[in-house]
Each structure stands twice: as C-alpha cells, then as structure tokens.
Design a protein around this motif. Structure first.
Motif, PDB file in Angstrom:
ATOM      1  N   GLY A 288      -6.815  -6.389  -5.560  1.00 35.11           N
ATOM      2  CA  GLY A 288      -6.315  -5.168  -6.179  1.00 35.11           C
ATOM      3  C   GLY A 288      -6.325  -4.004  -5.202  1.00 35.11           C
ATOM      4  O   GLY A 288      -6.251  -4.165  -3.991  1.00 35.11           O
ATOM      5  N   GLY A 289      -6.418  -2.819  -5.749  1.00 32.49           N
ATOM      6  CA  GLY A 289      -6.343  -1.612  -4.928  1.00 32.49           C
ATOM      7  C   GLY A 289      -4.926  -1.072  -4.887  1.00 32.49           C
ATOM      8  O   GLY A 289      -3.978  -1.728  -5.329  1.00 32.49           O
ATOM      9  N   ASP A 290      -4.773   0.131  -4.384  1.00 33.79           N
ATOM     10  CA  ASP A 290      -3.467   0.798  -4.360  1.00 33.79           C
ATOM     11  C   ASP A 290      -2.430  -0.031  -3.596  1.00 33.79           C
ATOM     12  O   ASP A 290      -2.748  -0.686  -2.601  1.00 33.79           O
ATOM     13  CB  ASP A 290      -3.584   2.173  -3.712  1.00 33.79           C
ATOM     14  N   ALA A 291      -1.191   0.023  -4.088  1.00 33.32           N
ATOM     15  CA  ALA A 291      -0.100  -0.717  -3.441  1.00 33.32           C
ATOM     16  C   ALA A 291       1.190   0.073  -3.574  1.00 33.32           C
ATOM     17  O   ALA A 291       1.386   0.839  -4.530  1.00 33.32           O
ATOM     18  CB  ALA A 291       0.052  -2.099  -4.070  1.00 33.32           C
ATOM     19  N   SER A 292       2.081  -0.123  -2.601  1.00 36.45           N
ATOM     20  CA  SER A 292       3.364   0.588  -2.589  1.00 36.45           C
ATOM     21  C   SER A 292       4.470  -0.292  -3.165  1.00 36.45           C
ATOM     22  O   SER A 292       4.621  -1.446  -2.764  1.00 36.45           O
ATOM     23  CB  SER A 292       3.717   0.998  -1.158  1.00 36.45           C
ATOM     24  N   TYR A 293       5.243   0.291  -4.095  1.00 32.42           N
ATOM     25  CA  TYR A 293       6.385  -0.399  -4.698  1.00 32.42           C
ATOM     26  C   TYR A 293       7.612   0.501  -4.599  1.00 32.42           C
ATOM     27  O   TYR A 293       7.593   1.624  -5.097  1.00 32.42           O
ATOM     28  CB  TYR A 293       6.111  -0.736  -6.167  1.00 32.42           C
ATOM     29  N   PHE A 294       8.653  -0.008  -3.921  1.00 26.89           N
ATOM     30  CA  PHE A 294       9.897   0.747  -3.752  1.00 26.89           C
ATOM     31  C   PHE A 294       9.641   2.128  -3.152  1.00 26.89           C
ATOM     32  O   PHE A 294      10.212   3.130  -3.564  1.00 26.89           O
ATOM     33  CB  PHE A 294      10.630   0.871  -5.092  1.00 26.89           C
ATOM     34  N   GLY A 295       8.702   2.182  -2.202  1.00 21.84           N
ATOM     35  CA  GLY A 295       8.405   3.429  -1.505  1.00 21.84           C
ATOM     36  C   GLY A 295       7.478   4.366  -2.241  1.00 21.84           C
ATOM     37  O   GLY A 295       7.185   5.465  -1.748  1.00 21.84           O
ATOM     38  N   LYS A 296       6.973   3.966  -3.384  1.00 26.25           N
ATOM     39  CA  LYS A 296       6.089   4.819  -4.179  1.00 26.25           C
ATOM     40  C   LYS A 296       4.720   4.168  -4.297  1.00 26.25           C
ATOM     41  O   LYS A 296       4.605   3.017  -4.715  1.00 26.25           O
ATOM     42  CB  LYS A 296       6.692   5.047  -5.572  1.00 26.25           C
ATOM     43  N   MET A 297       3.666   4.908  -3.926  1.00 25.93           N
ATOM     44  CA  MET A 297       2.314   4.385  -3.987  1.00 25.93           C
ATOM     45  C   MET A 297       1.821   4.356  -5.440  1.00 25.93           C
ATOM     46  O   MET A 297       1.918   5.348  -6.158  1.00 25.93           O
ATOM     47  CB  MET A 297       1.366   5.249  -3.141  1.00 25.93           C
ATOM     48  N   VAL A 298       1.310   3.198  -5.844  1.00 25.15           N
ATOM     49  CA  VAL A 298       0.825   3.015  -7.217  1.00 25.15           C
ATOM     50  C   VAL A 298      -0.687   2.820  -7.175  1.00 25.15           C
ATOM     51  O   VAL A 298      -1.197   1.964  -6.438  1.00 25.15           O
ATOM     52  CB  VAL A 298       1.490   1.791  -7.890  1.00 25.15           C
ATOM     53  N   LYS A 299      -1.407   3.640  -7.948  1.00 28.67           N
ATOM     54  CA  LYS A 299      -2.857   3.540  -8.023  1.00 28.67           C
ATOM     55  C   LYS A 299      -3.259   2.308  -8.838  1.00 28.67           C
ATOM     56  O   LYS A 299      -2.830   2.141  -9.975  1.00 28.67           O
ATOM     57  CB  LYS A 299      -3.450   4.795  -8.663  1.00 28.67           C
ATOM     58  N   LYS A 300      -4.084   1.449  -8.231  1.00 24.69           N
ATOM     59  CA  LYS A 300      -4.525   0.229  -8.909  1.00 24.69           C
ATOM     60  C   LYS A 300      -6.023   0.056  -8.683  1.00 24.69           C
ATOM     61  O   LYS A 300      -6.517   0.268  -7.568  1.00 24.69           O
ATOM     62  CB  LYS A 300      -3.772  -0.993  -8.375  1.00 24.69           C
ATOM     63  N   PRO A 301      -6.767  -0.304  -9.717  1.00 23.45           N
ATOM     64  CA  PRO A 301      -8.220  -0.489  -9.557  1.00 23.45           C
ATOM     65  C   PRO A 301      -8.538  -1.758  -8.760  1.00 23.45           C
ATOM     66  O   PRO A 301      -7.700  -2.663  -8.652  1.00 23.45           O
ATOM     67  CB  PRO A 301      -8.712  -0.611 -10.994  1.00 23.45           C
ATOM     68  N   TYR A 302      -9.727  -1.801  -8.215  1.00 23.63           N
ATOM     69  CA  TYR A 302     -10.183  -2.996  -7.514  1.00 23.63           C
ATOM     70  C   TYR A 302     -10.713  -4.023  -8.517  1.00 23.63           C
ATOM     71  O   TYR A 302     -11.266  -3.677  -9.557  1.00 23.63           O
ATOM     72  CB  TYR A 302     -11.273  -2.647  -6.501  1.00 23.63           C
ATOM     73  N   ILE A 303     -10.538  -5.282  -8.169  1.00 21.70           N
ATOM     74  CA  ILE A 303     -11.010  -6.388  -9.005  1.00 21.70           C
ATOM     75  C   ILE A 303     -11.931  -7.265  -8.156  1.00 21.70           C
ATOM     76  O   ILE A 303     -11.547  -7.699  -7.070  1.00 21.70           O
ATOM     77  CB  ILE A 303      -9.834  -7.231  -9.539  1.00 21.70           C
ATOM     78  N   GLY A 304     -13.150  -7.506  -8.640  1.00 23.40           N
ATOM     79  CA  GLY A 304     -14.084  -8.375  -7.929  1.00 23.40           C
ATOM     80  C   GLY A 304     -15.178  -7.625  -7.209  1.00 23.40           C
ATOM     81  O   GLY A 304     -15.257  -6.391  -7.246  1.00 23.40           O
ATOM     82  N   GLU A 305     -16.050  -8.386  -6.541  1.00 22.02           N
ATOM     83  CA  GLU A 305     -17.147  -7.847  -5.727  1.00 22.02           C
ATOM     84  C   GLU A 305     -17.006  -8.381  -4.307  1.00 22.02           C
ATOM     85  O   GLU A 305     -16.712  -9.566  -4.108  1.00 22.02           O
ATOM     86  CB  GLU A 305     -18.503  -8.276  -6.294  1.00 22.02           C
ATOM     87  N   GLU A 306     -17.239  -7.535  -3.327  1.00 22.93           N
ATOM     88  CA  GLU A 306     -17.107  -7.950  -1.938  1.00 22.93           C
ATOM     89  C   GLU A 306     -18.387  -8.644  -1.472  1.00 22.93           C
ATOM     90  O   GLU A 306     -19.208  -8.073  -0.762  1.00 22.93           O
ATOM     91  CB  GLU A 306     -16.778  -6.754  -1.038  1.00 22.93           C
ATOM     92  N   LEU A 307     -18.536  -9.908  -1.859  1.00 16.03           N
ATOM     93  CA  LEU A 307     -19.655 -10.702  -1.380  1.00 16.03           C
ATOM     94  C   LEU A 307     -19.393 -11.188   0.039  1.00 16.03           C
ATOM     95  O   LEU A 307     -20.320 -11.582   0.746  1.00 16.03           O
ATOM     96  CB  LEU A 307     -19.891 -11.895  -2.318  1.00 16.03           C
ATOM     97  N   GLN A 308     -18.138 -11.187   0.424  1.00 19.59           N
ATOM     98  CA  GLN A 308     -17.743 -11.522   1.790  1.00 19.59           C
ATOM     99  C   GLN A 308     -16.403 -10.844   2.086  1.00 19.59           C
ATOM    100  O   GLN A 308     -15.652 -10.517   1.169  1.00 19.59           O
ATOM    101  CB  GLN A 308     -17.628 -13.025   1.978  1.00 19.59           C
ATOM    102  N   LYS A 309     -16.115 -10.635   3.361  1.00 15.65           N
ATOM    103  CA  LYS A 309     -14.837 -10.038   3.752  1.00 15.65           C
ATOM    104  C   LYS A 309     -13.713 -11.041   3.507  1.00 15.65           C
ATOM    105  O   LYS A 309     -13.871 -12.241   3.731  1.00 15.65           O
ATOM    106  CB  LYS A 309     -14.856  -9.634   5.223  1.00 15.65           C
ATOM    107  N   VAL A 310     -12.598 -10.525   3.032  1.00 12.12           N
ATOM    108  CA  VAL A 310     -11.457 -11.398   2.789  1.00 12.12           C
ATOM    109  C   VAL A 310     -10.962 -11.978   4.111  1.00 12.12           C
ATOM    110  O   VAL A 310     -10.930 -11.292   5.135  1.00 12.12           O
ATOM    111  CB  VAL A 310     -10.325 -10.629   2.058  1.00 12.12           C
ATOM    112  N   ASN A 311     -10.618 -13.266   4.098  1.00 13.79           N
ATOM    113  CA  ASN A 311     -10.214 -13.975   5.298  1.00 13.79           C
ATOM    114  C   ASN A 311      -8.981 -14.818   4.995  1.00 13.79           C
ATOM    115  O   ASN A 311      -8.787 -15.229   3.847  1.00 13.79           O
ATOM    116  CB  ASN A 311     -11.368 -14.873   5.767  1.00 13.79           C
TER     117      ASN A 311
END
Length: 344
Positions: A288-311
């Motif tokens: 999750g987290g913010d993402a851009s759609y058609f040039g417009k930034m959309v606020k999005k909440p985070y989902i999950g816990e960072e038990l490890q860095k995404v790889n």
C-alpha cells in the motif's frame, strides 16, 4: 416392460454423462491454464469484450460534447452494463448450445477451452515474473516497463521498492479477481456465468475510475464489480491464509491472519484489501501507500507490518501463495460439483 426399463436406463446414463461434462471441462480448463497460460498468438476473448465495451460506450456517449450530466451519465452507464452483459452471455450460451448439439465431445472441448480462457493464473505468474527477472538482473527501467503492463498506476517514477510492491499487490489482488472469482462462477454456472463475471470485471477495469470522465458513467460497472467479488474475495483470503501454512518457511500464517483482521478494510476497495492484507502478513512486509494514477497522487494507507524489507524474491513468494490458493480452491470446486451431480 423390459424395453421401457432399458430405455429409461439409457436415458439416465446419458443424463449422468452430460452432467459430468462440466466437471471434466472445469478440470481440463484449469489444467490448460496451469500448463500453457494465455498463448500470445491467439486472440483472447477478453479483447473482444473490451472492444464491445468501447463500442457501446462510444454509442451511448456520442452526444456528450463536453456537457456532463451526472444523472444521465449514470443511466448511460447502467445501459452499457446491461447491453454488454446480455451480449456476452447470449453469445457464450449460443456457442455452447451449438457445440453440444453438434456432438457432446465437441461441446466438452469448447467448454473446456472457454474455461481455460477465463482463468488467468499462469499469465499472472508469467507477467509478474518478468518484473522479477528484470529486477534480479538489475534492469530497473525494464522492470518499470514490465510492471506498467500489469498495474493501473503510473510507474515511470517508481523506485525498486515501489516496483516490487506494485507487482506483489497485483498478484495478491488478482489471486481473487483473476483466479478464484472466475473459478467460483465457473463452478456455479459454467462458462456462461464465468464470462458474465469477466465482462463485469473488464468493464470495471476500463470505466470504473473516479475521475472526471468516468465518475458517473462508470459507477454502475464499479458497484456491480464490488458486488460480484464480495464472496470470492473473502474465500480467497481464507484460502490464502491456509496456503501460507502449507508453504512453510518464509511464510507466517499467524501474521497473515493477524494482518487480515486488522488491515483488510484499509483499502479503498471493499474486496482488494482482503487478499492484499493476507499477502502482506504472510510475507511479513508492508504494502500500500500513496500511488500516482493518471498523474494524480492518491493517498493510500499502508497494509501490513515491516518485519523485513521488501525484496524482489517476494514476487516469487506471492506467486507461490497464489498457486497453492488456486489448487486448494480447484479441489474444493471439483468436490462441490461432484456432490451436486450426486444430488447431495
């Protein structure tokens, strides 16, 4: 009297065979998708559905001329949904009817091929693994191009972490939309109901946006898509939690269940958050987290816990989760169809 009994026995035997065909075609369609995915040299029926949607939209909105009327556009959107669904269902039903009347085995082959075309398990894996391969080889720009083909967000400014998250979220969401939900409707009503679902899903992907162009016109398609995915998305989440248990090391069933309970409602979609929350928990990462759609930034909440860095290896793990979830549901669907045939 004996002739009548023999005639009745032959009739019952014939009916049992006909009732078996949907089970066989369901299994064969799943097997074909597992082995081959979508062959790029064949025109996919979803493209025809997409073209139909474009034609109907163009016809209904031909007098728009920049004048936007919310109520009128909502009615036009409803009209598009009705026209597309009636057209798709009628064509599929007619093709199956003609095929079975030509010969039962021809009907079985056509039904199995339709089932195969409705499922997207192998295709989803192949396309997401292309992103994985690019990242593994250090080709960041190629990875952006690859991921842009499977996500709806803007990808040109994504860093490596953003690309990985986008690919994983697509696999997680489409575990329901592209695999479990189509299987659910195929098991209930064969290719007729399966293509009904795919038409709804395709309309939502094409016009179900909350932007100036589709805010009202795409509302009916978006709401119907939410409705038809409500049950399958929750089945997908439960099965994904179960699948994480069998996949062992590298997957946490406890976290999958915990994050599912806590974060499944954070997503803007009432359904997409179900599988994304399970996937994030099972892999021990944040999505999750913010993402851009058609040039417009959309606020999005985070989902999950960072038990490890995404790889980038998490893309492969997300595919493993999708595959086992699909196999579990395939077994359940076959059991359901067999019990219905037996009249249980």
């Amino acid at each position: 009297m004996q002739d009548k009994r023999m005639g009745r026995s032959y009739y019952v035997s014939g009916c049992n065979k006909i009732m078996t065909y949907p089970i066989v075609s369901f299994f064969l369609g799943f097997l074909l998708d597992f082995l081959f995915g979508d062959p790029y040299f064949l025109p996919h029926p979803i493209r025809f559905i997409g073209r139909l949607i474009q034609l109907v939209e163009k016809g209904l909105r031909r007098n728009r001329n920049g004048n936007k009327n919310g109520k009128t556009e909502i009615l036009q959107g409803i009209g598009m949904v009705v026209i597309v669904l009636i057209s798709v269902v009628s064509i599929v039903w007619l093709l199956l009817l003609v095929s079975y009347r030509l010969h039962p085995y021809i009907g079985l082959a056509v039904e199995a091929f339709m089932t195969y075309q409705i499922l997207a398990m192998k295709c989803l894996k192949v396309e997401s693994m292309k992103v994985y391969e690019c990242l593994r080889e250090g080709h960041l720009e190629k990875a952006r191009i690859r991921v842009s083909r499977i996500v709806g967000r803007d990808t040109q400014c994504l860093d490596e972490e953003g690309i990985i998250k986008a690919a994983i979220e697509t696999v997680a969401e489409n575990t329901s939309d592209g695999v479990i939900a189509p299987m659910f409707y195929l098991a209930l009503g064969g290719p007729v109901l399966g293509f009904f679902y795919k038409a709804v899903n395709t309309m939502d992907s094409m016009v179900g946006y909350k932007n100036d162009n589709y805010m009202y016109f795409g509302r009916a398609a978006a709401k119907l898509d939410d409705f038809v995915n409500f049950i399958p998305s929750r089945i997908s989440a439960v099965l994904m939690i179960g699948a994480s248990f069998f996949l062992g090391k590298g997957f946490s069933t406890k976290e999958a269940f915990t994050i599912y309970k806590r974060d499944r409602k954070k997503h803007a979609s009432p359904n997409a958050g179900q599988t994304e929350a399970v996937c994030a928990g099972a892999l021990g990462i944040i999505l999750g987290g913010d993402a851009s759609y058609f040039g417009k930034m959309v606020k999005k909440p985070y989902i999950g816990e960072e038990l490890q860095k995404v790889n980038y290896e998490d893309i492969k793990k997300a595919n493993g989760l999708m595959y086992l979830t699909a196999f579990l549901f395939e077994a359940l669907c076959l059991l359901f169809m067999f019990l219905i045939r037996r009249g249980v």
